[in-house]
Design a protein around this motif. Structure first.
Motif, mmCIF file in Angstrom:
data_model
loop_
_atom_site.group_PDB
_atom_site.id
_atom_site.type_symbol
_atom_site.label_atom_id
_atom_site.label_comp_id
_atom_site.label_asym_id
_atom_site.label_seq_id
_atom_site.Cartn_x
_atom_site.Cartn_y
_atom_site.Cartn_z
ATOM 1 N N PHE A 12 0.789 -1.225 0.000
ATOM 2 C CA PHE A 12 0.000 0.000 0.000
ATOM 3 C C PHE A 12 0.823 1.277 0.000
ATOM 4 N N ASP A 13 2.044 1.236 0.481
ATOM 5 C CA ASP A 13 2.858 2.452 0.552
ATOM 6 C C ASP A 13 3.848 2.585 -0.599
ATOM 7 N N GLN A 14 4.444 1.491 -0.993
ATOM 8 C CA GLN A 14 5.482 1.538 -2.020
ATOM 9 C C GLN A 14 4.999 2.141 -3.341
ATOM 10 N N PRO A 15 3.815 1.796 -3.834
ATOM 11 C CA PRO A 15 3.382 2.398 -5.112
ATOM 12 C C PRO A 15 3.267 3.924 -5.065
ATOM 13 N N LEU A 16 2.982 4.461 -3.895
ATOM 14 C CA LEU A 16 2.860 5.918 -3.781
ATOM 15 C C LEU A 16 4.195 6.609 -4.029
ATOM 16 N N LEU A 17 5.276 5.901 -3.753
ATOM 17 C CA LEU A 17 6.606 6.489 -3.890
ATOM 18 C C LEU A 17 7.380 5.988 -5.105
ATOM 19 N N GLU A 18 7.121 4.744 -5.504
ATOM 20 C CA GLU A 18 7.967 4.123 -6.510
ATOM 21 C C GLU A 18 7.293 3.817 -7.838
ATOM 22 N N ALA A 19 5.998 4.005 -7.932
ATOM 23 C CA ALA A 19 5.309 3.705 -9.193
ATOM 24 C C ALA A 19 5.789 4.651 -10.286
ATOM 25 N N PRO A 20 5.730 4.187 -11.525
ATOM 26 C CA PRO A 20 6.037 5.113 -12.624
ATOM 27 C C PRO A 20 5.188 6.390 -12.488
ATOM 28 N N GLU A 29 -5.262 7.679 -5.537
ATOM 29 C CA GLU A 29 -6.708 7.498 -5.375
ATOM 30 C C GLU A 29 -7.043 6.097 -4.857
ATOM 31 N N SER A 30 -6.440 5.091 -5.446
ATOM 32 C CA SER A 30 -6.767 3.705 -5.111
ATOM 33 C C SER A 30 -6.347 3.336 -3.692
ATOM 34 N N VAL A 31 -5.143 3.688 -3.313
ATOM 35 C CA VAL A 31 -4.663 3.341 -1.974
ATOM 36 C C VAL A 31 -5.526 4.012 -0.917
ATOM 37 N N SER A 32 -5.897 5.251 -1.155
ATOM 38 C CA SER A 32 -6.775 5.945 -0.216
ATOM 39 C C SER A 32 -8.136 5.256 -0.128
ATOM 40 N N ALA A 33 -8.684 4.880 -1.260
ATOM 41 C CA ALA A 33 -10.004 4.239 -1.297
ATOM 42 C C ALA A 33 -9.980 2.826 -0.728
ATOM 43 N N LEU A 34 -8.816 2.214 -0.648
ATOM 44 C CA LEU A 34 -8.694 0.852 -0.126
ATOM 45 C C LEU A 34 -8.368 0.815 1.365
ATOM 46 N N GLU A 35 -8.655 1.893 2.076
ATOM 47 C CA GLU A 35 -8.318 1.967 3.495
ATOM 48 C C GLU A 35 -8.908 0.802 4.294
ATOM 49 N N GLY A 36 -10.127 0.422 4.007
ATOM 50 C CA GLY A 36 -10.752 -0.679 4.739
ATOM 51 C C GLY A 36 -10.039 -1.996 4.526
ATOM 52 N N LEU A 37 -9.632 -2.264 3.298
ATOM 53 C CA LEU A 37 -8.903 -3.497 2.999
ATOM 54 C C LEU A 37 -7.518 -3.459 3.641
ATOM 55 N N ASP A 38 -6.869 -2.319 3.580
ATOM 56 C CA ASP A 38 -5.565 -2.129 4.202
ATOM 57 C C ASP A 38 -5.654 -2.425 5.704
ATOM 58 N N LEU A 39 -6.677 -1.875 6.362
ATOM 59 C CA LEU A 39 -6.846 -2.113 7.797
ATOM 60 C C LEU A 39 -7.174 -3.568 8.094
ATOM 61 N N ALA A 40 -8.030 -4.172 7.288
ATOM 62 C CA ALA A 40 -8.360 -5.585 7.491
ATOM 63 C C ALA A 40 -7.105 -6.446 7.371
ATOM 64 N N PHE A 41 -6.280 -6.180 6.349
ATOM 65 C CA PHE A 41 -5.018 -6.909 6.203
ATOM 66 C C PHE A 41 -4.140 -6.720 7.443
ATOM 67 N N GLY A 42 -4.059 -5.483 7.924
ATOM 68 C CA GLY A 42 -3.234 -5.203 9.096
ATOM 69 C C GLY A 42 -3.688 -5.985 10.312
ATOM 70 N N TYR A 43 -4.989 -6.016 10.551
ATOM 71 C CA TYR A 43 -5.515 -6.780 11.684
ATOM 72 C C TYR A 43 -5.270 -8.272 11.504
ATOM 73 N N ASN A 83 -11.490 4.099 -10.171
ATOM 74 C CA ASN A 83 -10.288 4.908 -10.364
ATOM 75 C C ASN A 83 -9.597 4.685 -11.703
ATOM 76 N N GLN A 84 -10.198 3.908 -12.572
ATOM 77 C CA GLN A 84 -9.561 3.639 -13.864
ATOM 78 C C GLN A 84 -9.388 4.900 -14.705
ATOM 79 N N PHE A 85 -10.210 5.917 -14.458
ATOM 80 C CA PHE A 85 -10.086 7.164 -15.224
ATOM 81 C C PHE A 85 -8.778 7.890 -14.935
ATOM 82 N N THR A 86 -8.109 7.543 -13.840
ATOM 83 C CA THR A 86 -6.840 8.201 -13.511
ATOM 84 C C THR A 86 -5.653 7.542 -14.203
ATOM 85 N N LEU A 87 -5.901 6.409 -14.877
ATOM 86 C CA LEU A 87 -4.830 5.739 -15.614
ATOM 87 C C LEU A 87 -4.652 6.381 -16.992
ATOM 88 N N PRO A 88 -3.426 6.379 -17.504
ATOM 89 C CA PRO A 88 -3.222 6.854 -18.881
ATOM 90 C C PRO A 88 -3.995 5.965 -19.859
#
Length: 124
Positions: A12-20, A29-43, A83-88
């Motif tokens: 969840f963090d690496q793409p924010l810094l290392e993605a093309p 957009e996607s990582v922010s919108a996936l907060e619930g899944l991120d938290l579920a994974f963490g738990y 969030n597909q509209f944010t892709l090239p």
């Protein structure tokens, strides 16, 4: 095979810094919108299954009655669709490879975490 907190952070963090560069708006957009899944994974990574399952009713609760794995897959798919509209329009080979690798990482986390979440004692 269980998941680790480090794997979740990387996914969840690496793409924010290392993605093309052109994929970064999509990941922001996607990582922010996936907060619930991120938290579920963490738990689940911490072994706190009850709290992870409670999160299902907080984010995309319309999918929660389907069980953890279906909830996670549908939640992930819905965020991608929104969030597909944010892709090239056309991805370079490097961008396509990076995006496919990220999808694979998330699907792997879903698959492995569902083994923990859907054990008979924890099934919804």
């Amino acid at each position: 095979m269980a998941i680790s907190a480090d794997e979740v952070r990387i996914a969840f963090d690496q793409p924010l810094l290392e993605a093309p560069e052109r994929l970064r708006p999509f990941f922001a957009e996607s990582v922010s919108a996936l907060e619930g899944l991120d938290l579920a994974f963490g738990y689940l990574a911490a072994g706190i299954v009850d709290e992870a399952l409670k999160r299902m009713t907080m984010w995309h609760k319309e999918f929660a009655p389907l069980g953890y794995k279906s909830w996670a897959e549908l939640y992930f798919a819905e965020v991608q669709r929104k969030n597909q509209f944010t892709l090239p329009n056309v991805l370079t080979p490097a961008e396509e490879t990076y995006l496919k690798r990220w999808h694979s990482e998330i699907h792997s986390l879903i698959e492995r975490s569902s083994a923990v979440a859907e054990t008979p004692a924890n099934a919804p």
